[in-house]
Motif scaffolding. Structure first.
Motif, PDB file in Angstrom:
ATOM      1  N   VAL A 274     -10.703  41.366  73.438  1.00 58.00           N
ATOM      2  CA  VAL A 274      -9.811  40.242  73.692  1.00 58.00           C
ATOM      3  C   VAL A 274      -8.411  40.804  73.905  1.00 58.00           C
ATOM      4  N   VAL A 275      -7.778  40.399  75.006  1.00 59.36           N
ATOM      5  CA  VAL A 275      -6.439  40.884  75.340  1.00 59.36           C
ATOM      6  C   VAL A 275      -5.464  39.719  75.281  1.00 59.36           C
ATOM      7  N   CYS A 276      -4.381  39.890  74.526  1.00 58.74           N
ATOM      8  CA  CYS A 276      -3.349  38.855  74.442  1.00 58.74           C
ATOM      9  C   CYS A 276      -2.514  38.879  75.716  1.00 58.74           C
ATOM     10  N   HIS A 277      -2.463  37.767  76.427  1.00 60.79           N
ATOM     11  CA  HIS A 277      -1.701  37.742  77.671  1.00 60.79           C
ATOM     12  C   HIS A 277      -0.198  37.787  77.418  1.00 60.79           C
ATOM     13  N   TRP A 278       0.234  37.391  76.220  1.00 59.87           N
ATOM     14  CA  TRP A 278       1.665  37.384  75.910  1.00 59.87           C
ATOM     15  C   TRP A 278       2.232  38.793  75.746  1.00 59.87           C
ATOM     16  N   CYS A 279       1.451  39.673  75.122  1.00 61.26           N
ATOM     17  CA  CYS A 279       2.000  40.991  74.793  1.00 61.26           C
ATOM     18  C   CYS A 279       1.140  42.155  75.251  1.00 61.26           C
ATOM     19  N   GLY A 280      -0.071  41.881  75.751  1.00 54.43           N
ATOM     20  CA  GLY A 280      -0.934  42.953  76.227  1.00 54.43           C
ATOM     21  C   GLY A 280      -1.697  43.677  75.140  1.00 54.43           C
ATOM     22  N   GLU A 281      -1.629  43.206  73.897  1.00 56.12           N
ATOM     23  CA  GLU A 281      -2.356  43.855  72.801  1.00 56.12           C
ATOM     24  C   GLU A 281      -3.858  43.675  72.998  1.00 56.12           C
ATOM     25  N   HIS A 282      -4.614  44.759  72.733  1.00 57.39           N
ATOM     26  CA  HIS A 282      -6.069  44.731  72.877  1.00 57.39           C
ATOM     27  C   HIS A 282      -6.719  44.640  71.490  1.00 57.39           C
ATOM     28  N   TYR A 283      -7.654  43.721  71.338  1.00 56.69           N
ATOM     29  CA  TYR A 283      -8.404  43.573  70.095  1.00 56.69           C
ATOM     30  C   TYR A 283      -9.899  43.735  70.405  1.00 56.69           C
ATOM     31  N   GLN A 284     -10.541  44.695  69.754  1.00 55.90           N
ATOM     32  CA  GLN A 284     -11.976  44.897  69.936  1.00 55.90           C
ATOM     33  C   GLN A 284     -12.703  44.179  68.808  1.00 55.90           C
ATOM     34  N   ILE A 285     -13.357  43.069  69.135  1.00 55.79           N
ATOM     35  CA  ILE A 285     -14.063  42.258  68.145  1.00 55.79           C
ATOM     36  C   ILE A 285     -15.498  42.773  68.037  1.00 55.79           C
ATOM     37  N   THR A 286     -15.899  43.116  66.830  1.00 56.82           N
ATOM     38  CA  THR A 286     -17.203  43.746  66.615  1.00 56.82           C
ATOM     39  C   THR A 286     -18.334  42.724  66.643  1.00 56.82           C
ATOM     40  N   PRO A 287     -19.592  43.187  66.872  1.00 60.58           N
ATOM     41  CA  PRO A 287     -20.730  42.260  66.825  1.00 60.58           C
ATOM     42  C   PRO A 287     -20.815  41.516  65.495  1.00 60.58           C
ATOM     43  N   GLY A 288     -20.490  42.210  64.388  1.00 57.39           N
ATOM     44  CA  GLY A 288     -20.538  41.564  63.081  1.00 57.39           C
ATOM     45  C   GLY A 288     -19.540  40.435  62.957  1.00 57.39           C
ATOM     46  N   GLU A 289     -18.359  40.633  63.512  1.00 49.87           N
ATOM     47  CA  GLU A 289     -17.336  39.587  63.460  1.00 49.87           C
ATOM     48  C   GLU A 289     -17.731  38.395  64.322  1.00 49.87           C
ATOM     49  N   ILE A 290     -18.383  38.672  65.457  1.00 50.91           N
ATOM     50  CA  ILE A 290     -18.830  37.574  66.323  1.00 50.91           C
ATOM     51  C   ILE A 290     -19.950  36.810  65.652  1.00 50.91           C
TER      52      ILE A 290
END
Length: 302
Positions: A274-290
């Motif tokens: 997931v990439v924040c369009h406001w700041c460009g930060e990248h977040y990798q969400i794991t299968p466990g979190e999903i």
């Protein structure tokens, strides 16, 4: 003498016996961070940088609380698409453009960056803020030039009935932002024609705001604009910075808007970025979190 901190900051003051209000921002560091985060072209950097500075100034002038936020959206049909910035009265700003790589050559007329060309002029500038009752209010005006400063000034006069002057600028050198900042002068009740005439003459004599920033920083800008008007600055500057309100939790929660089958595909693929369009930060969400999102949804429906 106002103490200016390192990095980006805001200065506030009054002049002409309190009949003029001055708000200035030194925005070099925060605009450079925006350039790096969004991989902006040279002209897109100037467009977003001016809008970031404008959002911070508007948050001070239009905000009712210390943490009031103001969002500015400029869409003029140019190659960069829309330009969006959000500023807070506490000095935090964030923003993005639709097409960060869009660029144009300098203008033939003066060699300056073609901000008007990349933004376009066939569109509007919209400003969203919270009213005293907490309800959001959006006012908009047709773009006057696409250069941002003139458009913001026109908005304040036409939509907010605030007589004003606005200066914004971004100067890039050797591939980075060397100077960026802005100034907003608000005419208060009781201001005299003589004072307004002196202010107008001062601003006309200043030339480009970035030239003044290069010579003497934000204090040079304020002193030149208020020459002969008895400028009285606040004793302390306020730090300003590029600061987003995104988080890993918010990034994960955004996946709740997808269907269960779509989230299962994400799990099967090893997670979701997931990439924040406001700041460009990248977040990798794991299968466990999903998977935890699905479990939470199941409990909520039980």
């Amino acid at each position: 003498m106002t103490a200016s901190p390192s990095g980006s900051y805001l200065l506030r003051g009054t002049a002409a016996g309190g009949t003029l209000r001055f708000v200035g921002i030194e925005a070099t560091d925060l605009v450079e961070e925006a350039r790096l985060r969004h991989h902006l072209s040279k002209t897109a950097t100037a467009a977003l940088g001016r809008t970031l500075a404008a959002s911070a100034l508007l948050a001070v002038v239009l905000g009712k609380k210390s943490d009031s936020r103001v969002a500015v959206r400029v869409e003029g049909g140019g190659p960069v698409g829309w330009v969006v910035a959000e500023g807070s009265a506490d000095g935090q700003v964030r923003g993005y453009v639709r097409a960060p790589g869009a660029d144009l050559p300098p203008r033939d007329s003066d060699g300056k960056l073609d901000v008007s060309g990349i933004v376009g002029t066939d569109g509007e500038l919209a400003v969203t803020r919270l009213l005293d009752n907490g309800e959001p209010y959006t006012g908009s005006v047709r773009l006057q030039s696409g250069e941002i400063a003139e458009d913001v000034s026109y908005y304040l006069g036409a939509s907010e009935q605030i007589p004003n002057a606005v200066l914004l600028g971004v100067y890039e050198e050797k591939g980075r932002v060397a100077h960026a900042g802005g100034l907003l002068v608000q005419a208060m009740p009781g201001v005299s024609d003589e004072t307004l005439g002196r202010l107008e003459a001062n601003i006309k004599a200043m030339g480009q705001i970035t030239d003044n920033l290069r010579r003497g920083g934000l204090l040079e800008v304020l002193n030149r604009a208020a020459d002969g008007l008895d400028l009285n600055l606040a004793p302390e500057a306020q730090a300003a910075r590029f600061q987003c309100r995104c988080s890993r939790e918010k990034a994960s929660d955004s996946l709740k808007f997808f269907t269960g089958s779509e989230r299962q595909e994400m799990i099967d693929d090893g997670g979701q970025e997931v990439v924040c369009h406001w700041c460009g930060e990248h977040y990798q969400i794991t299968p466990g979190e999903i998977a935890a999102l699905d479990a939470e949804e199941t409990r909520a429906q039980a």
